[in-house]
Motif scaffolding. Structure first.
Motif, mmCIF file in Angstrom:
data_model
loop_
_atom_site.group_PDB
_atom_site.id
_atom_site.type_symbol
_atom_site.label_atom_id
_atom_site.label_comp_id
_atom_site.label_asym_id
_atom_site.label_seq_id
_atom_site.Cartn_x
_atom_site.Cartn_y
_atom_site.Cartn_z
ATOM 1 N N GLY A 57 -100.358 10.197 -74.121
ATOM 2 C CA GLY A 57 -98.986 10.825 -75.150
ATOM 3 C C GLY A 57 -98.942 10.645 -75.940
ATOM 4 N N HIS A 58 -99.412 8.561 -76.511
ATOM 5 C CA HIS A 58 -99.508 8.118 -77.815
ATOM 6 C C HIS A 58 -100.489 9.262 -78.573
ATOM 7 C CE1 HIS A 58 -100.167 5.193 -80.949
ATOM 8 N NE2 HIS A 58 -101.446 5.681 -81.050
ATOM 9 N N VAL A 59 -101.727 9.891 -78.486
ATOM 10 C CA VAL A 59 -102.518 10.336 -79.056
ATOM 11 C C VAL A 59 -102.077 11.894 -79.243
ATOM 12 C CG1 VAL A 59 -105.128 10.973 -78.629
ATOM 13 C CG2 VAL A 59 -104.337 8.658 -78.403
ATOM 14 N N ALA A 60 -101.387 12.205 -79.076
ATOM 15 C CA ALA A 60 -100.948 13.424 -78.863
ATOM 16 C C ALA A 60 -99.484 13.769 -79.848
ATOM 17 C CB ALA A 60 -100.120 14.495 -76.702
ATOM 18 N N ARG A 61 -99.372 12.841 -79.289
ATOM 19 C CA ARG A 61 -97.793 12.488 -80.352
ATOM 20 C C ARG A 61 -97.918 12.584 -81.548
ATOM 21 N NH1 ARG A 61 -95.445 9.633 -76.327
ATOM 22 N NH2 ARG A 61 -95.766 8.183 -77.484
ATOM 23 N N ARG A 62 -99.309 11.189 -81.843
ATOM 24 C CA ARG A 62 -100.173 11.190 -82.960
ATOM 25 C C ARG A 62 -100.027 12.575 -83.328
ATOM 26 N NH1 ARG A 62 -104.671 8.135 -83.408
ATOM 27 N NH2 ARG A 62 -105.399 8.817 -85.287
ATOM 28 N N ALA A 63 -100.661 12.764 -83.112
ATOM 29 C CA ALA A 63 -101.484 14.109 -83.348
ATOM 30 C C ALA A 63 -100.305 15.159 -84.006
ATOM 31 C CB ALA A 63 -102.997 14.458 -82.793
ATOM 32 N N TRP A 64 -100.120 15.220 -82.894
ATOM 33 C CA TRP A 64 -98.912 16.231 -83.623
ATOM 34 C C TRP A 64 -97.424 16.284 -85.349
ATOM 35 C CZ3 TRP A 64 -92.608 16.674 -83.645
ATOM 36 C CH2 TRP A 64 -92.561 16.959 -82.989
ATOM 37 N N ASN A 65 -97.357 14.486 -84.758
ATOM 38 C CA ASN A 65 -96.824 13.992 -86.096
ATOM 39 C C ASN A 65 -97.735 14.587 -87.242
ATOM 40 O OD1 ASN A 65 -94.687 13.516 -84.245
ATOM 41 N ND2 ASN A 65 -94.647 11.429 -84.114
ATOM 42 N N ALA A 66 -98.695 14.239 -87.146
ATOM 43 C CA ALA A 66 -100.011 14.116 -88.512
ATOM 44 C C ALA A 66 -100.060 16.471 -88.898
ATOM 45 C CB ALA A 66 -101.497 13.965 -87.867
ATOM 46 N N GLY A 67 -99.209 16.992 -87.652
ATOM 47 C CA GLY A 67 -99.394 18.165 -87.628
ATOM 48 C C GLY A 67 -100.202 18.735 -87.576
ATOM 49 N N VAL A 68 -101.234 18.516 -87.191
ATOM 50 C CA VAL A 68 -102.612 18.796 -86.465
ATOM 51 C C VAL A 68 -101.932 19.705 -85.094
ATOM 52 C CG1 VAL A 68 -104.722 17.846 -85.363
ATOM 53 C CG2 VAL A 68 -103.588 16.817 -86.974
ATOM 54 N N LEU A 69 -101.458 19.550 -84.417
ATOM 55 C CA LEU A 69 -101.804 20.448 -83.495
ATOM 56 C C LEU A 69 -100.140 21.729 -83.573
ATOM 57 C CD1 LEU A 69 -100.621 18.053 -80.171
ATOM 58 C CD2 LEU A 69 -102.568 18.990 -81.224
#
Length: 127
Positions: A57-69
């Motif tokens: 969850g942490h890795v996915a949230r970080r990617a989403w918050n960065a606009g990656v996902l």
């Protein structure tokens, strides 16, 4: 464990990609982690399962918050994606990573040229 190395990658895109690749490779080599990810929703999750979920969850949230996902994915989504990989022909060491790359390309905004190009060069290849 598959989460810790990804959490140490500074770039959110690369961290997410590494997590998906490593998790799928772990499923390919050790079915126990897949069985852990497939716990029935009514089962009481183990502490190991909860730790895995929190890290993913942490890795996915970080990617989403960065606009990656493209979409907001949580740990359950990521685990479900990797669980779908159970349908991949794991015996073919060359093909299952191809499917993971195709999944990643669908999830990520503007994949950089550095993404594994085997998915592009081998799709449709006659074997």
């Amino acid at each position: 464990h598959v989460v810790e190395p990804a959490m140490e990658v500074p770039d959110p895109r690369e961290a997410f990609c590494q997590l998906i690749r490593d998790f799928a490779a772990q499923v390919a080599s050790d079915r126990v982690i897949f069985q852990m990810a497939r716990l029935h929703p009514r089962d009481e999750p183990t502490e190991a399962f909860r730790q895995l979920q929190r890290g993913i969850g942490h890795v996915a949230r970080r990617a989403w918050n960065a606009g990656v996902l493209r979409d907001a994915l949580d740990a359950t989504d990521v685990m479900a994606m990797v669980a779908m990989a159970d349908r991949f022909p794991w015996t073919d060491e060359e093909r299952w990573p191809l499917y993971i790359e195709i999944i990643l390309r669908g999830l990520l905004h503007d994949p950089p040229a550095a993404t594994d190009d085997r998915a592009v060069t081998t799709v449709g290849r006659e074997t």
